[in-house]
Design a protein around this motif. Structure first.
Motif, PDB file in Angstrom:
ATOM      1  N   HIS A   1      -6.686  -6.870   7.212  1.00 25.45           N
ATOM      2  CA  HIS A   1      -6.303  -5.459   7.187  1.00 25.45           C
ATOM      3  C   HIS A   1      -4.796  -5.339   7.411  1.00 25.45           C
ATOM      4  CE1 HIS A   1     -10.664  -4.833   7.831  1.00 25.45           C
ATOM      5  NE2 HIS A   1     -10.436  -3.747   7.133  1.00 25.45           N
TER       6      HIS A   1
ATOM      7  N   GLU B   1      -0.375   1.359   2.863  1.00 24.09           N
ATOM      8  CA  GLU B   1      -0.874   2.311   3.855  1.00 24.09           C
ATOM      9  C   GLU B   1       0.186   2.657   4.905  1.00 24.09           C
ATOM     10  OE1 GLU B   1      -5.547   0.903   3.557  1.00 24.09           O
ATOM     11  OE2 GLU B   1      -4.258  -0.005   5.076  1.00 24.09           O
TER      12      GLU B   1
ATOM     13  N   ASP C   1      -3.068  -2.753   8.000  1.00 24.03           N
ATOM     14  CA  ASP C   1      -2.621  -1.695   8.900  1.00 24.03           C
ATOM     15  C   ASP C   1      -2.579  -2.154  10.356  1.00 24.03           C
ATOM     16  OD1 ASP C   1      -5.486  -1.763   8.800  1.00 24.03           O
ATOM     17  OD2 ASP C   1      -5.553   0.181   9.792  1.00 24.03           O
ATOM     18  N   ARG C   2      -2.859  -3.412  10.632  1.00 27.70           N
ATOM     19  CA  ARG C   2      -2.690  -3.948  11.989  1.00 27.70           C
ATOM     20  C   ARG C   2      -1.205  -3.956  12.355  1.00 27.70           C
ATOM     21  NH1 ARG C   2      -6.834  -7.522  14.004  1.00 27.70           N
ATOM     22  NH2 ARG C   2      -5.204  -8.174  15.466  1.00 27.70           N
TER      23      ARG C   2
ATOM     24  N   PHE D   1      -8.205   8.725   7.757  1.00 27.12           N
ATOM     25  CA  PHE D   1      -7.806   7.452   7.156  1.00 27.12           C
ATOM     26  C   PHE D   1      -8.941   6.844   6.326  1.00 27.12           C
ATOM     27  CE2 PHE D   1      -6.263   2.935   7.328  1.00 27.12           C
ATOM     28  CZ  PHE D   1      -5.035   3.161   6.705  1.00 27.12           C
TER      29      PHE D   1
ATOM     30  N   ASP E   1       2.494   0.485   6.313  1.00 26.74           N
ATOM     31  CA  ASP E   1       2.710  -0.548   7.314  1.00 26.74           C
ATOM     32  C   ASP E   1       3.654  -1.624   6.776  1.00 26.74           C
ATOM     33  OD1 ASP E   1      -0.479   0.388   7.657  1.00 26.74           O
ATOM     34  OD2 ASP E   1       0.736   0.391   9.476  1.00 26.74           O
TER      35      ASP E   1
ATOM     36  N   ALA F   1      -4.447   7.227   2.061  1.00 31.86           N
ATOM     37  CA  ALA F   1      -3.077   6.878   2.437  1.00 31.86           C
ATOM     38  C   ALA F   1      -2.289   6.682   1.152  1.00 31.86           C
ATOM     39  CB  ALA F   1      -3.044   5.602   3.276  1.00 31.86           C
TER      40      ALA F   1
ATOM     41  N   ASP G   1       4.123  -4.019   4.695  1.00 31.11           N
ATOM     42  CA  ASP G   1       3.719  -4.736   3.491  1.00 31.11           C
ATOM     43  C   ASP G   1       4.708  -5.836   3.133  1.00 31.11           C
ATOM     44  OD1 ASP G   1       1.569  -3.020   3.362  1.00 31.11           O
ATOM     45  OD2 ASP G   1       2.492  -1.705   1.878  1.00 31.11           O
TER      46      ASP G   1
END
Length: 251
Positions: A219, A13, A221-222, A67, A15, A35, A17
């Motif tokens: 999550h 997404e 995407d934090r 999103f 971020d 995403a 990863d």
């Protein structure tokens, strides 16, 4: 308490990863509707293979602007089609990399609507079964989604959350609700320990909510997802749990 637990993250997404994937055992990869794109899907599959992480699809409503977190009016046929399209797309990319998918976990509004709407839950489960009956379906613990998957003969995983609060009925507190998102690692660790040791969490209203935990979600995407992933993984190991994907070893 369980001897083994899956630890999963939603990834692909846009971020960190690379900072999250070394700490988890399963990953659900965004399939392009909320995403990601073919390039990010290929890159994330490669990262999963590098770290020995089980690869799953993370289909969503077609809603990049929101999103995938805005509820939609969709028929079961529409849900079946959009899930099928996204899972097949990621499966093809995984196959080209010499891998295969292990699970499907809907994203955002699709996940939450399917958790409470049996017709949408049946559509998601049928799309997974019709695409590959060997795939496992991840869904909110105790929800209509895991019930639909089991009813259609799929292996299912009841999912609990490290950094989201619950309502008294077992649903996730909506993101706009005060306190719905757990901000600190210490609070997340406390909720995870309670869930694993007592089989329950404390809802926002103070009620104790029983939950079955087959897989624990973070999550991705934090902004602090990598630090959360590391801290949660270390905490799970301190509790004596083997962290591994469903279907691997004895999990």
């Amino acid at each position: 308490m369980k001897e083994a637990l899956d630890f999963n993250a939603d990834v692909g997404e846009g971020d960190d990863d690379a900072g999250v994937l070394p700490w988890v055992s399963s990953a659900s990869i965004a399939c392009g509707f909320h995403a990601g794109n073919p390039e990010t899907m290929r890159d994330t599959v490669a990262l999963c293979l590098r770290h020995g992480v089980a690869i799953g699809a993370h289909p969503a409503f077609d809603d990049r602007a929101g999103f995938g977190r805005r509820e939609q009016s969709a028929t079961p046929d529409q849900v079946h089609a959009l899930v099928t399209c996204q899972v097949r797309a990621l499966a093809a990319i995984a196959h080209a990399a010499g891998a295969r998918l292990s699970h499907v976990k809907p994203h955002g509004a699709l996940y939450n609507q399917a958790a409470r709407d049996p017709a949408l839950a049946d559509a998601v489960a049928a799309a997974v079964r019709d695409t590959d009956p060997g795939l496992r379906l991840f869904g909110l613990a105790g929800s209509a989604l895991v019930e639909a998957g089991a009813r259609l003969g799929l292996a299912v995983a009841h999912e609990v959350f490290a950094e989201r609060r619950y309502l008294a009925d077992g649903r996730l507190a909506p993101r706009g609700t005060d306190g719905a998102v757990i901000d600190t690692l210490d609070e997340a660790l406390a909720q995870v320990r309670q869930c694993l040791q007592t089989g329950s969490v404390t809802a926002l209203g103070g009620e104790r909510v029983p939950l079955q935990a087959d897989t624990l979600c973070l999550h991705g995407d934090r902004p602090d997802a990598a630090a959360f992933a590391r801290g949660l993984r270390q905490a799970l190991e301190r509790l004596g749990l083997q962290v591994r994907a469903p279907g691997r070893g004895d999990a």
